[in-house]
Design a protein around this motif. Sequence first.
Motif, PDB file in Angstrom:
ATOM      1  N   GLY A   1     -12.444  -2.973   3.330  1.00 16.38           N
ATOM      2  CA  GLY A   1     -12.109  -3.634   1.980  1.00 16.38           C
ATOM      3  C   GLY A   1     -12.807  -3.628   1.137  1.00 16.38           C
TER       4      GLY A   1
ATOM      5  N   LEU B   1       0.884  -1.297   0.051  1.00 11.50           N
ATOM      6  CA  LEU B   1      -0.127   0.067  -0.039  1.00 11.50           C
ATOM      7  C   LEU B   1       0.941   1.138  -0.029  1.00 11.50           C
ATOM      8  CD1 LEU B   1      -2.780  -1.368   2.663  1.00 11.50           C
ATOM      9  CD2 LEU B   1      -2.925  -0.839   0.273  1.00 11.50           C
TER      10      LEU B   1
ATOM     11  N   TRP C   1      -7.753   5.723   3.811  1.00  7.71           N
ATOM     12  CA  TRP C   1      -7.413   6.103   5.238  1.00  7.71           C
ATOM     13  C   TRP C   1      -6.453   7.332   5.538  1.00  7.71           C
ATOM     14  CZ3 TRP C   1     -10.702   4.656   8.800  1.00  7.71           C
ATOM     15  CH2 TRP C   1     -11.728   3.394   8.700  1.00  7.71           C
TER      16      TRP C   1
ATOM     17  N   THR D   1      -5.413   2.982  -0.416  1.00  2.00           N
ATOM     18  CA  THR D   1      -6.146   3.058   0.585  1.00  2.00           C
ATOM     19  C   THR D   1      -6.366   4.774   0.912  1.00  2.00           C
ATOM     20  OG1 THR D   1      -6.206   2.915   2.908  1.00  2.00           O
ATOM     21  CG2 THR D   1      -4.122   3.367   2.170  1.00  2.00           C
TER      22      THR D   1
ATOM     23  N   SER E   1     -11.204   3.660   3.572  1.00  2.59           N
ATOM     24  CA  SER E   1     -11.499   2.468   2.785  1.00  2.59           C
ATOM     25  C   SER E   1     -10.121   1.820   2.167  1.00  2.59           C
ATOM     26  CB  SER E   1     -12.513   2.474   1.703  1.00  2.59           C
ATOM     27  OG  SER E   1     -11.990   3.519   0.798  1.00  2.59           O
ATOM     28  N   VAL E   2     -10.129   0.713   1.908  1.00  2.57           N
ATOM     29  CA  VAL E   2      -9.085  -0.065   1.190  1.00  2.57           C
ATOM     30  C   VAL E   2      -9.346  -0.782  -0.134  1.00  2.57           C
ATOM     31  CG1 VAL E   2      -6.705  -1.428   1.546  1.00  2.57           C
ATOM     32  CG2 VAL E   2      -8.128  -0.348   3.462  1.00  2.57           C
TER      33      VAL E   2
ATOM     34  N   LEU F   1     -11.939  -2.047   8.413  1.00  2.00           N
ATOM     35  CA  LEU F   1     -11.196  -1.181   7.465  1.00  2.00           C
ATOM     36  C   LEU F   1     -11.428  -1.006   6.120  1.00  2.00           C
ATOM     37  CD1 LEU F   1      -7.544  -2.792   8.567  1.00  2.00           C
ATOM     38  CD2 LEU F   1      -8.138  -0.342   8.662  1.00  2.00           C
TER      39      LEU F   1
END
Length: 314
Positions: free
Chosen positions: A176, A103, A129, A127, A146-147, A174
């Motif tokens: 995803g 990431l 975040w 990501t 979000s990822v 998280l």
Amino acid sequence: MKIVIVGAGAMGSRFGFMLKQAGQDVALIDGWDKNVEALQKDGIIANYNGEEIQQPIEAYHEDAVDPELKADLLIIFTKAMQLEATLQKTQAYTHNETRVLCLLNGIGYEDILRRYFDEDQIIIGNTMWTAGLEGPGRPKLFGDGSVNLLNLGKSDAAVSGAHEVIDIFNEAGLNGVYEKGIFYLIYKKLCVNGTMNGLCSLLECNMAELGATEANREIVQQLVSEIVAIAQAEDVEMSREEMIAHVEECYNPETIGLHYPSMYQDLIKNNRSTEIDFINGAIADKGKKYGIATPYNDFLTRLIHTKEELLGAK
């Protein structure tokens, strides 16, 4: 599943904190002595949306990893220019079925990953975040995010592996998402990083201050135009006008405009070398490959390297 996160800065700590809070078996690995000492002593002490929460967690210095440690999922949050050296060290605590999720900012790092892992083991992502670091072992975690993930390999095992990681992330909050259009998102993020990071670092300003200047507009437009041209050469459909508008949203002081980009924090605040070669430098390299002129990205790369030399960045 044993999850090992390499790079326990702001984002690595966020993921480690949220995964550990969800009951996952997590270990953090980092090269900053004071950070590792704090994590080993007190765990993560997070400012989590204004509430202080302490979370004990397994942590190692990158040069003193437990020889018994074996990662089933390896998440890499180091700087892009540290990736090669990081992957060399990870060979001691990975195995033939370890999945590796990268990431990182920028583009081109998937070629480095292929030197150490089979494509079916590699997951790439993007990501949204955010996180900050208030001190060793003390991340500031705020907001939502979000990822987006996609397996690099095409086998059924690669697809199922990515979905398993997404399920784990969702259990930890998280958010995803399996994203087949991951390269569009990567280039969209690159439009922001390829403008805001370098320009704010050179001019020593935040994004709102940059946006308040009239002279920056053509520079931003030219940088984005070159990035979009490279994306299109790699069969990623993008609109130049939409990407320029997306970048200009960063100027708003009521949202993220008062933020100083990560490259500014690395170079100006902490006197560290930057990821410029994996951002604007990567665009310039791909321009040579495809025969596309990228003078603004090439010039910005050279200016950042010049500033690194003048400041003695390490």
